[in-house]
Design a protein around this motif. Structure first.
Motif, PDB file in Angstrom:
ATOM      1  N   ASN A  25      54.281  22.072  55.007  1.00 26.96           N
ATOM      2  CA  ASN A  25      53.069  22.162  55.164  1.00 26.96           C
ATOM      3  C   ASN A  25      52.679  23.502  54.384  1.00 26.96           C
ATOM      4  OD1 ASN A  25      50.520  22.655  55.221  1.00 26.96           O
ATOM      5  ND2 ASN A  25      50.274  24.013  57.854  1.00 26.96           N
ATOM      6  N   LYS A  26      52.459  23.356  52.860  1.00 24.10           N
ATOM      7  CA  LYS A  26      52.586  24.181  51.976  1.00 24.10           C
ATOM      8  C   LYS A  26      51.344  24.746  51.976  1.00 24.10           C
ATOM      9  CE  LYS A  26      56.524  21.343  49.414  1.00 24.10           C
ATOM     10  NZ  LYS A  26      56.502  20.905  48.435  1.00 24.10           N
ATOM     11  N   ASP A  27      50.301  24.701  53.398  1.00 24.70           N
ATOM     12  CA  ASP A  27      48.361  25.254  53.248  1.00 24.70           C
ATOM     13  C   ASP A  27      49.326  26.398  53.183  1.00 24.70           C
ATOM     14  OD1 ASP A  27      47.591  23.537  52.072  1.00 24.70           O
ATOM     15  OD2 ASP A  27      46.716  22.379  53.415  1.00 24.70           O
ATOM     16  N   GLU A  28      47.943  27.613  53.381  1.00 22.06           N
ATOM     17  CA  GLU A  28      47.897  28.858  53.628  1.00 22.06           C
ATOM     18  C   GLU A  28      47.674  28.925  55.571  1.00 22.06           C
ATOM     19  OE1 GLU A  28      46.186  31.261  51.012  1.00 22.06           O
ATOM     20  OE2 GLU A  28      47.254  31.020  49.599  1.00 22.06           O
ATOM     21  N   GLN A  29      46.876  27.651  55.871  1.00 23.68           N
ATOM     22  CA  GLN A  29      46.681  27.604  57.230  1.00 23.68           C
ATOM     23  C   GLN A  29      47.666  26.281  58.063  1.00 23.68           C
ATOM     24  OE1 GLN A  29      44.794  27.023  54.779  1.00 23.68           O
ATOM     25  NE2 GLN A  29      44.106  24.458  54.567  1.00 23.68           N
ATOM     26  N   SER A  30      47.452  27.099  59.658  1.00 24.11           N
ATOM     27  CA  SER A  30      48.441  25.313  60.178  1.00 24.11           C
ATOM     28  C   SER A  30      46.816  24.407  60.039  1.00 24.11           C
ATOM     29  CB  SER A  30      48.009  25.812  61.086  1.00 24.11           C
ATOM     30  OG  SER A  30      46.605  25.905  61.757  1.00 24.11           O
ATOM     31  N   GLN A  31      47.603  23.236  60.413  1.00 27.75           N
ATOM     32  CA  GLN A  31      47.191  21.678  59.368  1.00 27.75           C
ATOM     33  C   GLN A  31      47.734  20.446  60.720  1.00 27.75           C
ATOM     34  OE1 GLN A  31      45.222  21.024  57.680  1.00 27.75           O
ATOM     35  NE2 GLN A  31      45.836  21.805  56.191  1.00 27.75           N
ATOM     36  N   VAL A  32      46.744  19.748  60.796  1.00 27.74           N
ATOM     37  CA  VAL A  32      46.990  18.618  62.351  1.00 27.74           C
ATOM     38  C   VAL A  32      47.538  18.391  62.565  1.00 27.74           C
ATOM     39  CG1 VAL A  32      46.328  18.647  64.729  1.00 27.74           C
ATOM     40  CG2 VAL A  32      45.926  21.052  63.958  1.00 27.74           C
ATOM     41  N   LEU A  33      48.084  17.318  62.666  1.00 31.01           N
ATOM     42  CA  LEU A  33      48.804  15.428  62.497  1.00 31.01           C
ATOM     43  C   LEU A  33      48.226  14.896  63.477  1.00 31.01           C
ATOM     44  CD1 LEU A  33      51.639  15.632  60.662  1.00 31.01           C
ATOM     45  CD2 LEU A  33      49.926  15.865  59.765  1.00 31.01           C
ATOM     46  N   ILE A  34      47.520  13.977  63.718  1.00 32.47           N
ATOM     47  CA  ILE A  34      47.941  12.824  64.649  1.00 32.47           C
ATOM     48  C   ILE A  34      48.731  12.091  65.196  1.00 32.47           C
ATOM     49  CG2 ILE A  34      46.030  11.519  65.974  1.00 32.47           C
ATOM     50  CD1 ILE A  34      44.259  12.712  65.328  1.00 32.47           C
ATOM     51  N   VAL A  35      50.042  12.200  65.735  1.00 36.28           N
ATOM     52  CA  VAL A  35      51.235  11.246  65.535  1.00 36.28           C
ATOM     53  C   VAL A  35      51.015   9.704  66.659  1.00 36.28           C
ATOM     54  CG1 VAL A  35      53.289  10.694  65.297  1.00 36.28           C
ATOM     55  CG2 VAL A  35      52.302  12.730  64.390  1.00 36.28           C
ATOM     56  N   THR A  36      50.878   8.315  66.087  1.00 34.64           N
ATOM     57  CA  THR A  36      50.467   7.747  67.338  1.00 34.64           C
ATOM     58  C   THR A  36      52.521   7.346  67.405  1.00 34.64           C
ATOM     59  OG1 THR A  36      48.805   7.473  67.335  1.00 34.64           O
ATOM     60  CG2 THR A  36      49.686   6.074  67.609  1.00 34.64           C
ATOM     61  N   GLU A  37      53.497   7.072  68.484  1.00 37.77           N
ATOM     62  CA  GLU A  37      54.418   6.991  68.525  1.00 37.77           C
ATOM     63  C   GLU A  37      54.532   5.787  69.599  1.00 37.77           C
ATOM     64  OE1 GLU A  37      59.007   8.279  67.322  1.00 37.77           O
ATOM     65  OE2 GLU A  37      57.312   9.763  68.025  1.00 37.77           O
ATOM     66  N   SER A  38      54.953   4.784  69.676  1.00 36.34           N
ATOM     67  CA  SER A  38      55.974   3.794  70.520  1.00 36.34           C
ATOM     68  C   SER A  38      53.971   3.928  71.799  1.00 36.34           C
ATOM     69  CB  SER A  38      56.256   4.396  71.545  1.00 36.34           C
ATOM     70  OG  SER A  38      57.742   5.184  70.858  1.00 36.34           O
ATOM     71  N   GLY A  39      53.590   3.822  71.447  1.00 37.41           N
ATOM     72  CA  GLY A  39      51.380   3.699  72.226  1.00 37.41           C
ATOM     73  C   GLY A  39      51.324   4.640  71.882  1.00 37.41           C
ATOM     74  N   ASN A  40      52.086   5.544  72.456  1.00 33.36           N
ATOM     75  CA  ASN A  40      52.430   7.659  72.710  1.00 33.36           C
ATOM     76  C   ASN A  40      50.804   8.145  71.690  1.00 33.36           C
ATOM     77  OD1 ASN A  40      52.643   7.046  75.359  1.00 33.36           O
ATOM     78  ND2 ASN A  40      54.598   6.879  74.408  1.00 33.36           N
ATOM     79  N   LYS A  41      50.091   8.565  71.430  1.00 32.66           N
ATOM     80  CA  LYS A  41      49.633   9.391  70.964  1.00 32.66           C
ATOM     81  C   LYS A  41      48.956  11.162  70.782  1.00 32.66           C
ATOM     82  CE  LYS A  41      44.952   8.198  68.553  1.00 32.66           C
ATOM     83  NZ  LYS A  41      43.855   8.053  67.927  1.00 32.66           N
ATOM     84  N   ILE A  42      49.559  11.986  69.699  1.00 32.57           N
ATOM     85  CA  ILE A  42      49.217  13.463  70.265  1.00 32.57           C
ATOM     86  C   ILE A  42      49.126  14.336  68.645  1.00 32.57           C
ATOM     87  CG2 ILE A  42      51.486  13.480  72.223  1.00 32.57           C
ATOM     88  CD1 ILE A  42      53.165  14.565  69.355  1.00 32.57           C
ATOM     89  N   GLU A  43      48.509  14.897  68.743  1.00 32.91           N
ATOM     90  CA  GLU A  43      47.603  15.999  67.609  1.00 32.91           C
ATOM     91  C   GLU A  43      49.549  16.873  68.000  1.00 32.91           C
ATOM     92  OE1 GLU A  43      44.624  18.102  68.328  1.00 32.91           O
ATOM     93  OE2 GLU A  43      43.547  16.323  68.642  1.00 32.91           O
ATOM     94  N   MET A  44      49.915  16.882  67.017  1.00 32.96           N
ATOM     95  CA  MET A  44      51.530  18.003  66.536  1.00 32.96           C
ATOM     96  C   MET A  44      50.511  18.606  65.475  1.00 32.96           C
ATOM     97  SD  MET A  44      54.474  16.907  64.813  1.00 32.96           S
ATOM     98  CE  MET A  44      53.975  16.720  63.116  1.00 32.96           C
ATOM     99  N   ALA A  45      50.640  20.403  65.510  1.00 35.31           N
ATOM    100  CA  ALA A  45      50.129  21.181  65.106  1.00 35.31           C
ATOM    101  C   ALA A  45      51.079  21.533  63.812  1.00 35.31           C
ATOM    102  CB  ALA A  45      49.364  22.701  65.744  1.00 35.31           C
ATOM    103  N   ILE A  46      51.012  22.207  62.963  1.00 35.92           N
ATOM    104  CA  ILE A  46      52.333  22.612  61.399  1.00 35.92           C
ATOM    105  C   ILE A  46      52.139  23.479  60.940  1.00 35.92           C
ATOM    106  CG2 ILE A  46      53.332  21.961  60.019  1.00 35.92           C
ATOM    107  CD1 ILE A  46      53.307  18.970  59.982  1.00 35.92           C
ATOM    108  N   GLU A  47      52.819  25.164  61.752  1.00 40.12           N
ATOM    109  CA  GLU A  47      52.033  26.206  60.780  1.00 40.12           C
ATOM    110  C   GLU A  47      52.209  26.236  59.175  1.00 40.12           C
ATOM    111  OE1 GLU A  47      50.210  28.671  62.985  1.00 40.12           O
ATOM    112  OE2 GLU A  47      50.734  27.474  64.718  1.00 40.12           O
ATOM    113  N   ALA A  48      51.841  27.580  59.378  1.00 39.33           N
ATOM    114  CA  ALA A  48      51.365  27.482  56.959  1.00 39.33           C
ATOM    115  C   ALA A  48      52.626  27.333  57.232  1.00 39.33           C
ATOM    116  CB  ALA A  48      50.749  28.986  56.881  1.00 39.33           C
ATOM    117  N   GLY A  49      53.505  26.628  56.040  1.00 40.82           N
ATOM    118  CA  GLY A  49      54.772  27.418  55.577  1.00 40.82           C
ATOM    119  C   GLY A  49      55.769  26.361  56.443  1.00 40.82           C
ATOM    120  N   ALA A  50      55.562  26.085  57.456  1.00 41.80           N
ATOM    121  CA  ALA A  50      56.686  25.476  58.095  1.00 41.80           C
ATOM    122  C   ALA A  50      56.883  24.157  58.559  1.00 41.80           C
ATOM    123  CB  ALA A  50      56.114  25.295  59.700  1.00 41.80           C
ATOM    124  N   THR A  51      57.882  23.253  58.333  1.00 35.71           N
ATOM    125  CA  THR A  51      58.750  21.995  58.203  1.00 35.71           C
ATOM    126  C   THR A  51      59.341  21.764  59.662  1.00 35.71           C
ATOM    127  OG1 THR A  51      59.662  22.957  56.148  1.00 35.71           O
ATOM    128  CG2 THR A  51      60.397  20.947  57.180  1.00 35.71           C
TER     129      THR A  51
END
Length: 87
Positions: A25-51
């Motif tokens: 995440n190269k933005d200055e604020q956290s971002q949220v992705l919605i990840v669907t894997e093996s039929g399971n859907k989760i929200e994944m928050a990525i903090e600013a600058g995090a990998t």
């Protein structure tokens, strides 16, 4: 003994070659992705600058911009201004 050593070497090689998608995440604020894997859907928050490593076996991702991507699990992605850039 020889077959045990070969089995151990193959196991270590398989573990070492395991990959996952990487997102930074190269933005200055956290971002949220919605990840669907093996039929399971989760929200994944990525903090600013995090990998984060995720999606080792392929998944579907809805990016912060609303764009949807299908990942195989080996991609390198950057979030820039809320949009995903696959590098």
């Amino acid at each position: 003994m020889k077959s045990t050593t070969i089995g151990l070497v193959l196991s270590v090689a398989m573990i070492g070659s395991a990959k996952a998608a990487t997102i930074t995440n190269k933005d200055e604020q956290s971002q949220v992705l919605i990840v669907t894997e093996s039929g399971n859907k989760i929200e994944m928050a990525i903090e600013a600058g995090a990998t984060v490593n995720f999606c080792p076996a392929g998944c579907f991702v809805t990016m912060p911009s609303g764009d949807r991507e299908t990942l195989a699990g080996s991609e390198t992605i950057a979030i820039v201004n809320g949009a995903a850039v696959i590098e």
